[in-house]
Design a protein around this motif. Structure first.
Motif, mmCIF file in Angstrom:
data_model
loop_
_atom_site.group_PDB
_atom_site.id
_atom_site.type_symbol
_atom_site.label_atom_id
_atom_site.label_comp_id
_atom_site.label_asym_id
_atom_site.label_seq_id
_atom_site.Cartn_x
_atom_site.Cartn_y
_atom_site.Cartn_z
ATOM 1 N N LYS A 1 -7.448 0.932 5.933
ATOM 2 C CA LYS A 1 -8.169 0.117 5.149
ATOM 3 C C LYS A 1 -9.625 -0.278 5.928
ATOM 4 O O LYS A 1 -9.814 -0.553 7.171
ATOM 5 C CB LYS A 1 -7.880 -1.448 5.101
ATOM 6 C CG LYS A 1 -7.952 -1.730 3.593
ATOM 7 C CD LYS A 1 -7.401 -3.313 3.250
ATOM 8 C CE LYS A 1 -6.993 -3.668 2.125
ATOM 9 N NZ LYS A 1 -6.339 -4.954 2.060
ATOM 10 N N TRP A 2 -10.692 0.204 5.337
ATOM 11 C CA TRP A 2 -12.260 0.329 6.098
ATOM 12 C C TRP A 2 -12.314 -1.132 6.247
ATOM 13 O O TRP A 2 -12.567 -2.081 5.349
ATOM 14 C CB TRP A 2 -13.117 0.912 5.115
ATOM 15 C CG TRP A 2 -14.503 0.942 5.865
ATOM 16 C CD1 TRP A 2 -14.826 1.869 7.035
ATOM 17 C CD2 TRP A 2 -15.583 0.324 5.621
ATOM 18 N NE1 TRP A 2 -16.148 1.856 7.086
ATOM 19 C CE2 TRP A 2 -16.766 0.887 6.522
ATOM 20 C CE3 TRP A 2 -16.091 -0.877 4.667
ATOM 21 C CZ2 TRP A 2 -17.993 0.238 6.508
ATOM 22 C CZ3 TRP A 2 -17.272 -1.179 4.830
ATOM 23 C CH2 TRP A 2 -18.153 -0.937 5.775
ATOM 24 N N PRO B 1 0.852 -1.219 0.011
ATOM 25 C CA PRO B 1 -0.204 -0.020 -0.053
ATOM 26 C C PRO B 1 0.937 1.330 -0.250
ATOM 27 O O PRO B 1 2.189 1.096 0.252
ATOM 28 C CB PRO B 1 -0.718 -0.008 1.242
ATOM 29 C CG PRO B 1 0.312 -0.868 2.083
ATOM 30 C CD PRO B 1 0.949 -1.836 1.261
ATOM 31 N N LYS C 1 -13.221 1.587 0.689
ATOM 32 C CA LYS C 1 -12.395 0.579 1.510
ATOM 33 C C LYS C 1 -10.819 1.037 1.623
ATOM 34 O O LYS C 1 -10.474 1.039 2.722
ATOM 35 C CB LYS C 1 -12.588 -0.895 0.944
ATOM 36 C CG LYS C 1 -11.670 -2.151 1.853
ATOM 37 C CD LYS C 1 -12.146 -3.431 1.730
ATOM 38 C CE LYS C 1 -11.250 -4.107 2.606
ATOM 39 N NZ LYS C 1 -11.425 -5.686 2.522
ATOM 40 N N HIS C 2 -10.339 1.331 0.461
ATOM 41 C CA HIS C 2 -9.008 1.434 0.351
ATOM 42 C C HIS C 2 -8.502 2.369 -0.806
ATOM 43 O O HIS C 2 -9.261 2.248 -1.924
ATOM 44 C CB HIS C 2 -8.421 0.169 0.150
ATOM 45 C CG HIS C 2 -6.808 0.101 0.308
ATOM 46 N ND1 HIS C 2 -6.329 0.549 1.552
ATOM 47 C CD2 HIS C 2 -5.776 -0.384 -0.410
ATOM 48 C CE1 HIS C 2 -5.049 0.692 1.409
ATOM 49 N NE2 HIS C 2 -4.561 -0.088 0.283
ATOM 50 N N LYS C 3 -7.521 2.856 -0.807
ATOM 51 C CA LYS C 3 -7.253 3.934 -2.069
ATOM 52 C C LYS C 3 -5.789 3.500 -2.312
ATOM 53 O O LYS C 3 -4.970 3.533 -1.475
ATOM 54 C CB LYS C 3 -7.331 5.316 -1.662
ATOM 55 C CG LYS C 3 -8.949 5.700 -1.616
ATOM 56 C CD LYS C 3 -9.024 7.151 -1.693
ATOM 57 C CE LYS C 3 -8.219 7.921 -0.427
ATOM 58 N NZ LYS C 3 -8.396 9.486 -0.483
ATOM 59 N N THR C 4 -5.222 3.234 -3.527
ATOM 60 C CA THR C 4 -4.026 3.069 -3.818
ATOM 61 C C THR C 4 -3.746 3.967 -5.072
ATOM 62 O O THR C 4 -4.058 3.559 -6.242
ATOM 63 C CB THR C 4 -3.552 1.647 -4.214
ATOM 64 O OG1 THR C 4 -4.187 0.910 -3.331
ATOM 65 C CG2 THR C 4 -2.154 1.074 -4.410
ATOM 66 N N ILE D 1 -11.671 7.292 3.487
ATOM 67 C CA ILE D 1 -11.812 5.782 3.659
ATOM 68 C C ILE D 1 -13.283 5.746 4.761
ATOM 69 O O ILE D 1 -13.312 6.506 5.591
ATOM 70 C CB ILE D 1 -10.696 5.207 4.573
ATOM 71 C CG1 ILE D 1 -9.227 5.382 3.599
ATOM 72 C CG2 ILE D 1 -10.764 3.936 5.164
ATOM 73 C CD1 ILE D 1 -9.236 4.541 2.325
ATOM 74 N N THR E 1 -9.705 0.079 11.296
ATOM 75 C CA THR E 1 -9.578 0.872 10.226
ATOM 76 C C THR E 1 -8.491 1.819 10.331
ATOM 77 O O THR E 1 -7.732 2.120 9.573
ATOM 78 C CB THR E 1 -11.206 1.279 10.072
ATOM 79 O OG1 THR E 1 -12.049 0.300 9.826
ATOM 80 C CG2 THR E 1 -11.133 2.267 8.837
#
Ligand code: NAP
Length: 679
Positions: free
Chosen positions: A519-520, A121, A639-642, A543, A514
């Motif tokens: 990450k949610w 991540p 949930k998540h960002k990349t 998130i 979280t």
């Protein structure tokens, strides 16, 4: 010729060698070319510099930032590799050997740079595995996380690959966020020193991230703590001495060992002469014996052939080995250069003599062989030496003595079980190969020998064009082996990074997990926003930001239309009575893909906006059938960002479909690429 003074790089300063320095001789001419070592090196200051300057700077970066740093470093090394080639000839290596060491090392760093961006991540915490359900209602959960060790990695390297050996350890260490102190083997430390100089001069690394000890380590290992790691490559003897030191044992200091190994190759029973596999086998064995003059930890030391094929194998190898021109490594006609030093030559000849007590030498006479362009007496040259041991069950040395040079022994086997038993007598090795076109042979060897080897390499007519060779450890795959090979493991992609991180089990509420993991986690607080999520850019989205859609009822016509339109007329969607006979369905049900399509229709905002594309869907589960008259609604949470490149990043959405009774109908993760927008 001026004598090179090989320096160390300690606490931000280049330090000259002193009276304690050792002479280093050219492998080719035997002349003293350099000196290395400083008995007064302030090792405590080096450790302190790494821990207080390098570590904090690296830990402040995310995995992606460190991966970008590795990419820049690898590119920079690539731009300066000619200097490394030039200086490496004195180690006895040919230009082809340089490609393995120098280009191979740079390539390894590129792979870690790429894996860091794609598989880790853009954060400081790495999540290991999925969330564990520890409670009935989901208010108390578990998650394993990995964070960088807060000490220093001491890398002790072998002489044979001064660049690859350094970079294959350095790349995962720096990606983990841990500073390194590198101690190359003295015999080839001038190459490592230049590589370190090139990296430091680039200005890419933060201060304290990389230091170098040329010569002895002093009492550095006695000053390590539980937050430090020793990553060692070299002989079993040195590994035992270092890893069994009371200070290392009493502080449970991580010690990764890659040591010597009696690697083997098996000619499959099907690979008789005139098959592509037979020729391939002979080619691979010859290459492994002569590349880098056999000074490869993964080189084939033991060659197993079916009893009936032993003579043919020996004849073919003799013919191939006879083509090995030995001499000046700089000469393009040279296929095999010199061993690294005169003492290595003495060691290899002594070990070959031990093997000679149990086996007949069928190729290569160390007292009589041609060397071109260099002096056979002054340089550390030896010929390839092939032995034949006809009684491998009774023999000891052939399975135990590693002559770290171009030395290998052919042995017969009666059947595959016998071959497996013999291969396993290496007591744990880095790699065993099997050249076979028979999948059953491959499976039998994998089951019988897998536990004894870090890597099994199969090759045949189908893979031979693209295969990478018995002896090449790849950054994607683990390198290391049980028992005799050291019991360590390196690389293997992100697995290699974990050696420099601590895995910690985190237990707590969804909100706590979280916050720590970035990450949610289902059950955590949902953030609502008045704008539709598809109007929000990558950077705007938070998130946990959640969107609940309206609901939609499923009609009989919807199902019939979808069936006809897609051609999916599976009986459970068409025939109520037939569906009822199926244990999964109460009667005629909607297609799962119809529900997914309706879900998209419920949450998508059609106008052009920051959502650029739907790139996939993970972990899809259909939990409860949906019948005619039921309705579904969707909940969509970030949930998540990349980040993916300079323009956009991936948003992973947690999606649930529920029915009119709030029962979960389907769950999945949706992936979209979103434009960044302004921060
Ligand atoms: P070595 O003599 O064991 O030396 C390995 C490293 O340990 C060198 O950097 C050496 O430094 C250092 N060292 C020796 N004594 C030490 C001490 N008391 N304290 C701290 N460091 C110490 O092995 P080598 O001759 O360089 O390498 C050949 C061996 O390495 C072979 O057996 C080969 O199979 C094995 N090898 C294994 C792998 C693998 O990945 N498994 C890869 C390559 C080689 P100095 O040079 O300054 O003595």
């Amino acid at each position: 010729m001026t004598l090179q003074q090989i320096k160390s790089f300690a606490a931000g300063q280049w330090v000259d060698c002193d009276n304690a320095a050792r002479d280093i001789r050219s492998a080719v001419t035997g002349e003293v070319i350099a000196r290395a070592g400083n008995g007064a090196l302030d090792v405590e200051a080096m450790l302190d510099h790494a821990r207080t300057v390098g570590g904090p700077a690296l830990r402040a970066m995310t995995f992606h930032q460190r991966a970008k740093m590795l990419k820049a470093l690898a590119t920079h090394l690539g731009n300066h590799k000619q200097q490394l080639y030039d200086i490496s000839f004195a180690t006895g290596a040919t230009q082809k050997d340089h490609l393995i060491d120098i280009d191979g090392g740079i390539g390894t760093m590129f792979v870690f740079a790429s894996k860091g961006r794609r598989e880790m991540p853009d954060a400081q915490v790495y999540l290991d595995g999925e969330v564990e359900q520890l409670s009935r209602n989901g208010t108390f959960l578990g998650q394993h996380i990995c964070t960088p060790l807060q000490g220093v990695a001491v890398h002790i390297n072998a002489f044979n690959f001064p660049v690859w050996g350094m970079l294959e350890k350095l790349a995962p260490t720096l990606l983990a966020g841990v500073p390194a102190i590198v101690k190359p083997a003295t015999a080839s430390c001038y190459v490592a020193e230049l590589a370190v100089k090139i990296m430091l001069d680039s200005g890419i690394l933060p201060a304290g991230a990389l230091q170098l000890v040329s010569g002895g380590l002093g009492d550095m290992l006695d000053r390590l703590t539980n937050q430090d790691v020793v990553s060692f490559t070299g002989s079993a003897e040195t590994a035992l001495k270092l890893r069994s030191a009371p200070h290392i044992l009493s502080n449970s200091i991580r010690f990764i060992a890659e040591q010597d190994s009696l690697n083997a190759s098996i000619l499959g029973p099907d690979a008789v002469p005139d098959t592509p596999e037979f020729d391939l086998f002979v080619k691979e064995v010859t290459r492994e014996m002569t590349t880098k003059a056999g000074q490869k930890c993964t080189a084939i030391r033991r060659i197993f052939a079916p009893q009936a094929q032993v003579s043919a194998v020996i004849e073919a190898l003799q013919a191939n080995l006879a083509k090995t021109t030995i001499g000046d490594p700089k000469d393009a006609r040279t296929r095999m250069g010199a061993l690294v030093s005169a003492s290595q030559k003495t060691d290899v000849l002594a070990k070959a003599a031990l093997i000679g007590q149990e086996a007949e030498r069928v190729f290569g006479d160390p007292d009589n062989f041609d060397v071109h362009g260099a002096s056979a007496d002054k340089g550390a040259f030896v010929p390839p030496m092939l032995f034949h041991c006809s009684t491998p069950d009774a023999a000891q040395h052939v399975h135990e003595v590693e002559a770290f040079g171009p030395v290998s022994t052919v042995m017969p086997y009666k059947d595959l079980d016998h071959a497996v038993r013999l291969v396993n007598r290496g007591q744990g090795s880095l790699v065993a190969s099997v050249i076979t076109h028979d999948s059953d042979v491959a499976r039998q060897v994998a089951l019988g020998a897998g536990a004894f080897h870090g890597r099994l390499y199969f090759n045949d007519r189908d893979s031979m064009q693209e295969s990478t060779g018995h002896g090449s450890p790849l950054p994607h795959m683990v390198h290391g082996g049980p028992g005799r090979a050291g019991g360590g493991e390196e690389m293997g992609g992100v697995r290699g990074v974990m050696h420099y991180m601590q895995r910690t089990a985190i237990q707590g509420s969804p909100d706590i997990l979280t916050a720590i993991g970035g990450k949610w986690v289902p059950g955590a607080t949902e953030i609502s926003h008045h704008d539709h999520p598809f109007t929000r850019t990558f950077h705007d989205l938070q998130i946990g930001e959640t969107f609940n859609t309206a609901s939609r009822q499923i009609s009989s016509d919807d199902i019939a239309h979808f069936a006809e339109f897609t051609g999916d007329t599976f009986y459970a969607h068409m025939d109520d009575a037939a569906a009822k006979r199926n244990p999964f369905f109460p009667g005629r049900v909607a297609h799962g893909y119809l529900l997914l399509s309706f879900a998209a229709g419920l949450f998508v905002k059609p106008d052009e906006g920051p959502v650029l594309a739907n790139t996939g869907l993970d972990h899809l589960r259909f939990m409860k059938p949906v019948e005619v008259g039921d309705s579904i609604k969707v909940r969509l949470s970030v949930k998540h960002k990349t980040p993916r490149n300079d323009d956009y990043g991936e948003v992973r959405w947690h999606v649930t479909l529920t029915n009119q009774d709030d029962d979960m109908v389907a769950e999945y993760e949706l992936l979209t690429m979103n434009a960044y927008g302004s921060r």
